[in-house]
Design an enzyme around this catalytic site. Structure first.
Site, short mmCIF file in Angstrom:
data_model
loop_
_atom_site.label_atom_id
_atom_site.label_comp_id
_atom_site.label_asym_id
_atom_site.label_seq_id
_atom_site.Cartn_x
_atom_site.Cartn_y
_atom_site.Cartn_z
N ASP A 377 10.53 10.45 5.00
CA ASP A 377 9.26 11.10 5.26
C ASP A 377 9.30 12.15 6.37
O ASP A 377 8.45 13.04 6.41
CB ASP A 377 8.18 10.06 5.58
N TYR A 465 0.32 6.69 1.74
CA TYR A 465 0.53 5.80 2.89
C TYR A 465 0.06 6.45 4.18
O TYR A 465 0.21 7.66 4.38
CB TYR A 465 2.00 5.44 3.03
#
Length: 734
Positions: A377, A465
């Site tokens: 990420d 998320y």
């Protein structure tokens, strides 16, 4: 339709929104007359959700409490005051101007700036610098794509000199730009086969939302060009489209040309899950079912907060001071952290620099539409790029100070990510220290001290998320780094509506959460870079192993006891640590040249909290790329070029430039300038309580003084007394 902030997707059918976005991101940073906000949009563009401010000469007054000033910083006129201050609006614009006339970019029809950040001065220079001295030459570090190739450059903002460095690794590509992610989500609409497939799956094209999904690396057929995979969802009747996947439909896309390379549809028999009970917005909940469980609560500070932020980035609180700045890849960077010695009054070094280096999120489903979901990420999407504006009173309490981030778009134009970081004091009723004497001693003693801490917080919404990262500073010298996970699960569609339909031996790769919805098992690993300078830069790593010692016959009524065995790590491999419950150790970073009054070396120790370790095969392609999670602790010699655990270029990398590779060089680390790396891990087996949105789950680790002070550093702080505290009247008695 309202939507949760996100970066991995854009509702690509909003062509008009995209045109507005494209136009806006190519405007020069110049405030229009009498306008303080050029674009305050409620659309789903990642640019709009950032609430970028284009300010007039008279900045608007913010309604958010500040520690000092009550007005929004004048970003367009900001100037650096510290050697590691981030680039300013003016500096971004100068970088853009200089590069536009450079031969590399003049000869390229299409180029993009994937990263533009400050090239920090050498560490020894920063350590010598004191406030009031001139700053060192400001240099920008630039990662760009031009003529189909990746380049690493520096731009000297004083001399206008551009230096093209030969440091691009053999494989991998730079972090994606926001434009990469945005354009990838609408590109499939230009493909007739894709459109037909969507319609055949029973979904209206007007109801489609898509995500750009990094594809990792799985072999030679994925080399020599930038690729991305796109998967889509139905947003009909819900903002939570993540719970309505068009299962099995995957588009392979050339990220540079936006050409559809391949379309795979393996889920035609799987229905799109219903929208019922998926919306998480407060406005969409049934009022008669509202849960008013507690009365409102707020921490009041009549005298104002106890911290100040000087020159926009220098935080001073209690006995701490540190430099704080946003970063497009790391999110939050804490530098030059020092704590005041309670006896000498001297500010002593604790940590030169700390930040989130990488986040590795592998999903545990080997099937065709899922095997590649192994996200990095930070290195692929930019952890800081995905930081969302924090929500006052909900993300952060009333007394918070908010700090904006200023980043560069793909064309170099600067923009503002407002309220990206908050700083606040926290009191949760915890106790700093206490002791009460037992009545049998005859002494009536009760001494208690409350614990108040300072929290630095950032929240990133990485598509579905949400990550909450806290750096919490305590007056006893401890730093707690905590990561919270919330947001929405990434789910897969299924034909099953109840577990009684599932064969006993069948692997679902997750949990049936609702009708036709499976929450897939996955892991989260967050690796932190911690350049510890414990009372100076030259430190050693000591593994203090707790061992059982058996007594000799007749030596003692005891059969055994525990002893501490200290081993100083000589080289990097000595400091590779896998945590083991039944082989416990403490992990100290000491300064062997600095001793306490009684002769102990001063130090800090890393105190692990609840964590998880990767169980994947080390030769599994995702784990080769994420090999920095093979251990929970690593120690390397300081090297300015080694900051990103997954490598400088993570996208489609093969794992040849990771922390694990560097550490295997087995360099000397004893009494050297060293960097500690710590990985916090989570195994996540989804459960129904995670549907449709997850309650936050957190874990943390501590950096704790160990023989750093001569005694308890908060021994002399006073207790609370009634007259010092505000008296808040209940609303009914006001």
């Amino acid at each position: 339709m309202e939507s949760k902030p996100f970066f991995r997707f854009l509702f690509f059918f909003f062509a008009i929104a995209f045109l507005l976005l494209f136009t806006w991101t190519h405007l020069p940073y110049a405030p229009p007359p009498n306008v303080t906000t050029l674009l305050d949009c409620a659309s789903n563009s990642p640019w709009c959700t950032s609430k970028n401010r284009f300010q007039s000469k008279q900045p608007s007054i913010t309604k958010i409490p500040r520690a000092t000033a009550t007005t929004r910083p004048r970003h367009e006129s900001a100037a650096p005051r510290h050697p590691v201050d981030p680039l300013t609006i003016q500096e971004f614009n100068k970088v853009r101007t200089i590069l536009s006339s450079h031969a590399l970019f003049k000869s390229s029809k299409n180029y993009a700036l994937h990263s533009v950040v400050l090239e920090e001065p050498d560490k020894d220079l920063v350590l010598q610098w004191t406030k009031g001295q001139p700053l060192f030459p400001r240099i920008a570090s630039v990662i760009a794509r031009a003529n189909g190739e990746s380049h690493v450059l520096t731009v000297n903002l004083e001399t206008n000199e551009v230096n093209v460095l030969n440091t691009a690794p053999p494989t991998g590509y730079p972090m994606m730009t926001i434009e990469d992610m945005t354009s990838a989500t609408w590109a499939p609409l230009s493909n007739a086969k894709f459109n037909r497939t969507i319609i055949e799956r029973g979904v209206n094209l007007d109801d489609v939302a898509c995500l750009p999904i990094s594809l990792g690396w799985f072999g030679e057929n994925e080399e020599n060009r930038r690729l991305i995979k796109v998967q889509c969802y139905s947003m009909k009747d819900t903002a939570n489209f993540y719970m309505r996947p068009i299962e099995g439909l995957t588009v392979l896309l050339d990220l540079d040309t936006k050409e559809v390379v391949e379309i795979s549809d393996t889920g035609r028999a799987i229905p799109v899950p219903k929208a019922t009970n998926t919306d998480y917005r407060y406005s969409e909940q049934k009022i008669q079912q509202e849960l008013n469980l507690i009365n409102p609560i707020s921490i009041e500070q009549p005298k104002g907060p106890s911290f100040v932020i000087e020159d926009e980035h220098l935080v001073k609180w209690a006995n701490w001071e540190f430099h704080l700045k946003p970063d497009p890849r790391a999110g939050v960077v804490v530098s030059r952290a020092k704590v005041r010695d309670p006896d000498s009054g001297v500010m002593r070094d604790v940590m030169y620099k700390g930040f989130t280096s990488e986040l590795f999120v592998p999903y545990m489903d080997p099937t065709d539409a899922w095997y590649f979901k192994t996200y990095m990420d930070a290195g692929e999407y930019g952890f800081g790029l995905q930081a969302m504006p924090l929500d006052p009173l909900n993300d952060c309490p009333r007394n918070a100070y908010y700090m904006d981030g200023v980043f560069a778009a793909g064309d170099g134009v600067p923009y503002v990510r407002s309220n990206m970081i908050c700083v606040f004091e926290s009191y949760t009723g915890d106790i700093g220290w206490r002791h009460s004497e037992s009545p049998i001693t005859g002494m009536e003693i009760k001494e208690v001290r409350p614990k108040v801490t300072l929290v630095v917080r950032m929240a990133a919404s990485v598509a579905n998320y949400d990550y909450i990262v806290d750096w919490e500073f305590q007056t006893d010298g401890l730093i707690r780094i905590k990561v919270g996970l919330s947001g929405i699960l990434m789910v897969k569609g299924t034909t099953y509506e109840n577990m009684n339909q599932v064969e006993a031996q069948e692997h679902l790769f997750g949990t049936l959460l609702s009708e036709n919805v499976i929450g897939v098992i996955h892991d989260h690993y967050i690796t932190f870079y911690l350049d510890m300078d414990t009372d100076g830069s030259d430190n050693s790593f000591v593994k203090v192993n707790i061992q059982r010692q058996d007594t000799s016959p007749g030596e003692s009524p005891r059969k055994s006891y525990l002893k501490a065995v200290r081993n100083v790590a000589k080289t990097e491999k000595d400091a590779q640590v896998q945590l083991k419950l039944y082989d416990p150790s403490e992990f100290h970073v000491i300064n062997p040249t600095k001793k306490t009054r009684v002769g102990n070396p001063v130090g800090y120790k890393v105190v692990p909290g609840g964590s998880a370790a990767s169980l994947l095969d080390h030769e599994d392609p995702p784990q080769r790329r994420g090999a920095f999670t093979n251990n929970q602790i690593w120690v390397t010699p300081y090297n300015k070029s080694e900051q990103w655990a997954g490598g400088l270029f993570v996208y489609q990398s093969q794992g040849e430039d990771t922390l694990a590779v560097w550490s295997d060089r087995d360099r000397s680390i004893e009494n050297k300038d060293i960097v500690l790396w710590y990985t916090l891990g989570f195994h996540h087996i989804p459960c129904q309580e995670d549907f449709p949105i997850m309650p936050t789950v957190s874990s943390s680790f501590d950096l704790k003084p160990v023989n750093f002070f001569e005694s308890n550093p908060i021994l002399r702080i006073p207790p609370n007394v009634e007259k010092d505290l505000p008296v808040c009247k209940p609303a009914g008695s006001a």
